[in-house]
Design an enzyme around this catalytic site. Structure first.
Site, short mmCIF file in Angstrom:
data_model
loop_
_atom_site.label_atom_id
_atom_site.label_comp_id
_atom_site.label_asym_id
_atom_site.label_seq_id
_atom_site.Cartn_x
_atom_site.Cartn_y
_atom_site.Cartn_z
N LYS A 1 5.69 -4.96 -3.68
CA LYS A 1 7.01 -4.68 -3.12
C LYS A 1 6.80 -4.28 -1.66
O LYS A 1 5.75 -3.75 -1.33
CB LYS A 1 7.61 -3.51 -3.92
CG LYS A 1 9.09 -3.37 -3.81
CD LYS A 1 9.80 -4.19 -4.85
CE LYS A 1 11.29 -4.02 -4.79
NZ LYS A 1 11.96 -5.18 -5.41
N GLU B 1 16.97 -19.12 -5.78
CA GLU B 1 16.61 -17.79 -6.28
C GLU B 1 16.07 -17.87 -7.71
O GLU B 1 15.10 -17.20 -8.06
CB GLU B 1 17.84 -16.87 -6.19
CG GLU B 1 17.68 -15.48 -6.78
CD GLU B 1 16.60 -14.62 -6.14
OE1 GLU B 1 15.94 -15.06 -5.19
OE2 GLU B 1 16.37 -13.50 -6.63
N TRP C 1 -2.84 -2.91 -1.64
CA TRP C 1 -2.59 -4.34 -1.74
C TRP C 1 -3.52 -4.97 -0.72
O TRP C 1 -3.37 -4.77 0.49
CB TRP C 1 -1.13 -4.66 -1.42
CG TRP C 1 -0.78 -6.11 -1.63
CD1 TRP C 1 -0.48 -6.72 -2.82
CD2 TRP C 1 -0.68 -7.12 -0.63
NE1 TRP C 1 -0.22 -8.04 -2.61
CE2 TRP C 1 -0.33 -8.32 -1.28
CE3 TRP C 1 -0.86 -7.15 0.74
CZ2 TRP C 1 -0.14 -9.52 -0.61
CZ3 TRP C 1 -0.67 -8.35 1.43
CH2 TRP C 1 -0.32 -9.52 0.74
N HIS D 1 16.65 -38.41 -3.38
CA HIS D 1 15.90 -38.67 -2.14
C HIS D 1 14.43 -38.30 -2.27
O HIS D 1 13.73 -38.19 -1.28
CB HIS D 1 16.55 -37.92 -0.97
CG HIS D 1 17.95 -38.35 -0.71
ND1 HIS D 1 18.25 -39.60 -0.20
CD2 HIS D 1 19.14 -37.74 -0.93
CE1 HIS D 1 19.57 -39.73 -0.11
NE2 HIS D 1 20.13 -38.61 -0.55
N ASN E 1 -2.08 2.42 5.61
CA ASN E 1 -1.19 1.32 5.24
C ASN E 1 -0.93 0.55 6.53
O ASN E 1 -0.64 1.16 7.56
CB ASN E 1 0.11 1.91 4.68
CG ASN E 1 1.11 0.85 4.30
OD1 ASN E 1 0.79 -0.33 4.27
ND2 ASN E 1 2.33 1.26 4.02
N GLY E 2 -1.05 -0.78 6.52
CA GLY E 2 -0.80 -1.56 7.73
C GLY E 2 -2.00 -2.43 8.06
O GLY E 2 -2.91 -2.58 7.24
N LYS F 1 12.40 -16.61 -8.81
CA LYS F 1 12.19 -15.61 -9.86
C LYS F 1 11.22 -16.15 -10.90
O LYS F 1 10.31 -15.45 -11.33
CB LYS F 1 13.51 -15.24 -10.56
CG LYS F 1 14.49 -14.39 -9.81
CD LYS F 1 14.08 -12.96 -9.59
CE LYS F 1 13.35 -12.82 -8.30
NZ LYS F 1 14.09 -12.35 -7.15
N ARG G 1 4.03 -0.64 -4.75
CA ARG G 1 3.77 -1.10 -3.37
C ARG G 1 2.44 -1.85 -3.25
O ARG G 1 2.16 -2.44 -2.20
CB ARG G 1 3.75 0.10 -2.42
CG ARG G 1 5.04 0.88 -2.38
CD ARG G 1 4.90 2.06 -1.45
NE ARG G 1 4.84 1.63 -0.07
CZ ARG G 1 5.87 1.55 0.74
NH1 ARG G 1 7.07 1.89 0.31
NH2 ARG G 1 5.73 1.16 1.98
N GLU H 1 7.57 -16.40 -9.53
CA GLU H 1 6.84 -15.18 -9.18
C GLU H 1 6.48 -14.31 -10.38
O GLU H 1 5.48 -13.60 -10.32
CB GLU H 1 7.56 -14.36 -8.09
CG GLU H 1 8.76 -13.59 -8.52
CD GLU H 1 9.41 -12.82 -7.37
OE1 GLU H 1 8.71 -12.18 -6.59
OE2 GLU H 1 10.65 -12.86 -7.27
N CYS I 1 0.84 -1.18 0.00
CA CYS I 1 0.00 0.00 0.00
C CYS I 1 0.88 1.24 0.00
O CYS I 1 1.92 1.28 0.63
CB CYS I 1 -0.95 0.07 1.19
SG CYS I 1 -2.02 -1.34 1.34
C1 F6R Z 1 11.38 -11.74 -4.50
C2 F6R Z 1 11.28 -10.64 -3.56
C3 F6R Z 1 10.86 -10.94 -2.17
C4 F6R Z 1 11.66 -10.08 -1.18
C5 F6R Z 1 11.13 -10.29 0.24
C6 F6R Z 1 11.94 -9.51 1.27
O1 F6R Z 1 11.78 -11.30 -5.75
O2 F6R Z 1 11.53 -9.51 -3.89
O3 F6R Z 1 11.00 -12.29 -1.87
O4 F6R Z 1 13.00 -10.43 -1.25
O5 F6R Z 1 9.80 -9.88 0.31
O6 F6R Z 1 11.91 -8.15 1.01
P1 F6R Z 1 12.99 -7.19 1.62
O7 F6R Z 1 14.31 -7.55 1.06
O8 F6R Z 1 12.56 -5.81 1.21
O9 F6R Z 1 12.95 -7.37 3.11
#
Ligand code: F6R
Length: 610
Positions: free
Chosen positions: A605, A483, A74, A506, A99-100, A487, A27, A490, A2
């Site tokens: 994000k 990772e 969000w 296993h 937000n929250g 990627k 966000r 997501e 948000c």
């Molecule tokens: C994946 C991604 C998330 C963040 C996670 C932690 O591409 O971006 O998995 O890595 O939400 O976020 P931060 O690093 O901001 O604490």
């Protein structure tokens, strides 16, 4: 999660709000809305979907005003509907963006219902609007009403409020979620992050936990949690507008992938010309804090957690200190055994991830006072709560999928491993010089990896129709496999899992058949021969292999085995180089599938909720 923006000015603020929301959209992008004071009226427009849709509605309804607030959502409480979109109003008199998460919203809702308030949405935010309205109706002015209301809330919030009873001011408050005030000339602003208001000002005040602020055109007054007036420092933001623009790129993720040589070079600028690892990189007090630590506990989420998993290999191998890595949301809820002589390292791109912040608070409550934050956002909550800080200098990361933040975290963590080794007498001068050289050469090696893009793109075309993929790696490259799988899932929505290659037999080998692409990170390191055996296990079951390796491995393609080679094995920093092709694979697979690369479904994000 948000985004909030607000403005009070002697000009039309609607374009400022809309522009701000577009910059905050990363966000949260389920819905967007603004509320403005237009004469005697609170006017509001909300739409599900993107800010652009809400903008068209605001334009066609002729929104203009000198005071207003906006929000991009969000969804947490309540589905993605217009009724649940912010701002929320109470009796058409005041509007709130939030937000929250308010944890006691059910109790508060019942109390307010008993007082005659009706609810139009399923959100926790509507409770805040009615609570403020209730206190206003008891005679409190808007500032006092907000201060009283927040005392009755349990949970996390950043809020902004406007009321038609007091058209000359905007009230803001925060607890657990970021909020800043932007200072202009005869106009002032609020925002969740500075990118939203950069077009208007660079001068900002970061509100602290429990603060409320009264913002008029000419003044800003801040009050602490006890209600006392306080002075907060004014900062000059150095975030560049260019870093928030796409430039020639199609997506922010693409831009951010290609920025990595620069981002890494900036992050290690201080070691580029140095002939030694200097603890001062981590803060003035770092030598004292790091010299006698007996171990390292890393706490982080998502991609940042994978950076931590990579670092464990480096820290244990280079410094000889025991290192454990834990997902922050797990650590915070278990009875952990604390050793105050261990260094707590939190890793967070945003510096505001709630789970990581709470894990840090929990560690401190257990007696840990040696805390280090590795973070990309200056002045964000996690570094401010930490004793030592290493700021990665990746620049603003807008794409929801983390890329340049990850590789810059890796170099910061490698620097930590070498610094710990040095302080603990486990790094001789020759080895130190080799590590410094490895760092200096890294931006060039990452550029070489980026040059593999045409080959990776061709692979991505083959991945696009797939429903599942496996990623394998061993040792320090296993977290890179994790990772790569994260990627891919997501942003392309292809289901992907990663395993240490030795673990295949296993269980997961049962999944392998001709339809299952298996990506292998197989550089020329000490485990290459082991990885080759694991690849044989896949081939024997008809699985198709996609192998990222380097020239030194002498590993060539064969039937069912596709190979992309980075130029040469870069030694200890090889995981950083191998992160690049897996990022590009995910990006191009997503592109081929036509997904929204920068704003993948259901995500946002900065995860500031549980
Ligand atoms: C994946 C991604 C998330 C963040 C996670 C932690 O591409 O971006 O998995 O890595 O939400 O976020 P931060 O690093 O901001 O604490």
């Amino acid at each position: 999660m948000c985004g909030i923006v607000g403005a009070i000015a002697d000009r039309d603020v609607v374009p400022v709000l809309i522009e701000g929301l577009k910059r905050l959209e990363y966000r949260g992008y389920d819905s967007a809305g603004i509320a403005v004071l237009d004469g005697e009226q609170v006017r509001r427009v909300r739409r599900t979907g993107r800010v652009a849709e809400m903008e068209s509605a605001a334009q066609s309804e002729g929104f203009r005003a000198r005071l207003g607030i906006g929000h991009t959502r969000w969804a947490t409480h309540g589905g993605v509907t217009e009724a649940n979109a912010h701002p929320h109003v109470s009796f058409g008199e005041l509007a709130v963006v939030h937000n929250g998460i308010i944890e006691n919203h059910d109790e508060q809702r019942e109390v307010l219902r008993a007082k005659g308030y009706a609810f139009e949405s399923q959100t926790d935010t509507e409770v805040i609007a009615h609570l403020i309205h209730f206190h206003q109706s008891q005679g409190a002015d808007l500032l006092a009403a907000v201060q009283k209301a927040v005392q009755e809330l349990v949970g996390a919030y950043a809020i902004a409020v406007v009321s038609k009873r007091e058209p000359g001011r905007l009230i803001a408050a925060r607890m657990g979620c970021p909020l800043l005030v932007g200072l202009g000339e005869g106009e002032n602003f609020i925002a969740s992050d500075v990118s939203a208001i950069l077009q208007a000002t660079r001068q900002v005040i970061f509100l602290e936990e429990g603060d409320t602020a009264e913002i008029t055109r000419e003044s800003v007054r801040v009050f602490n949690a006890a209600g006392a007036a306080v002075e907060r420092d004014v900062h000059m933001s150095d975030v560049s507008l260019a870093s928030l623009e796409l430039g020639p790129y199609r997506h922010f993720m693409q831009k951010e992938i290609h920025e990595q040589p620069r981002a890494i070079a900036d992050t290690i600028e201080a070691v580029m010309d140095a002939n030694a690892f200097n603890p001062l990189l981590f803060g003035a007090d770092a030598e004292n804090v790091l010299r006698d630590v007996e171990g390292v506990q890393i706490l982080a989420c998502g991609t940042s957690y994978y950076a931590g998993l990579t670092a464990r290999y480096w820290i244990e191998a280079i410094s000889g200190l025991p290192c454990s890595v834990e997902i922050a949301s797990e650590y915070r809820y278990r009875k952990a055994v604390a050793n105050p002589k261990h260094l707590i390292v939190t890793i967070s791109q945003s510096g505001e991830t709630l789970d990581t912040m709470e894990a840090l608070k929990y560690a401190k409550s257990l007696g840990h006072d040696r805390t280090l934050s590795i973070c990309n956002v200056p002045e964000s909550a996690i570094p401010r709560a930490s004793r030592l800080v290493y700021y990665t200098r990746a620049g603003a990361e807008i794409g929801v999928a983390s890329t340049k933040a990850f590789t810059t975290q890796l170099v910061a963590l490698f620097t930590l491993a070498a610094t710990l080794a040095k302080l603990h007498g486990r790094l001789d001068v020759e080895q130190e010089g080799q590590y410094l050289d490895a760092l200096r050469f890294l931006p060039g090696s990452v550029q070489h990896a980026l040059n593999l893009e045409p080959q990776v793109t061709a692979w991505a075309e083959r991945f696009a129709p797939k429903q599942h993929a496996l990623f394998l790696g061993r040792g320090v490259h296993y977290p890179i496999a994790l990772e790569g799988a994260l990627k891919l899932k997501e942003i392309s929505y292809i289901h992907a899992e990663a395993y240490p290659a030795g673990e295949l037999k296993h269980g997961p080998l049962a999944l392998v058949d001709a339809a299952m692409p298996v990506v292998v990170i197989a550089p020329n390191d000490a485990l290459l021969e082991k990885v080759k055996s694991n690849m044989q296990e896949v081939r024997a079951r008809g699985g198709e292999l996609f192998v990222f390796t380097d020239e030194d491995s002498q590993f060539g393609p064969s039937e069912g085995v596709h190979v992309i080679r980075a130029p040469r094995h870069v030694g200890v920093l090889s995981p950083v180089v191998h992160a690049i092709p897996v990022q590009m694979l995910a990006y191009h697979a997503a592109l081929a599938r036509g997904t929204d690369v920068d704003k993948p479904r259901n995500l946002a994000k900065s995860v500031t909720v549980e």
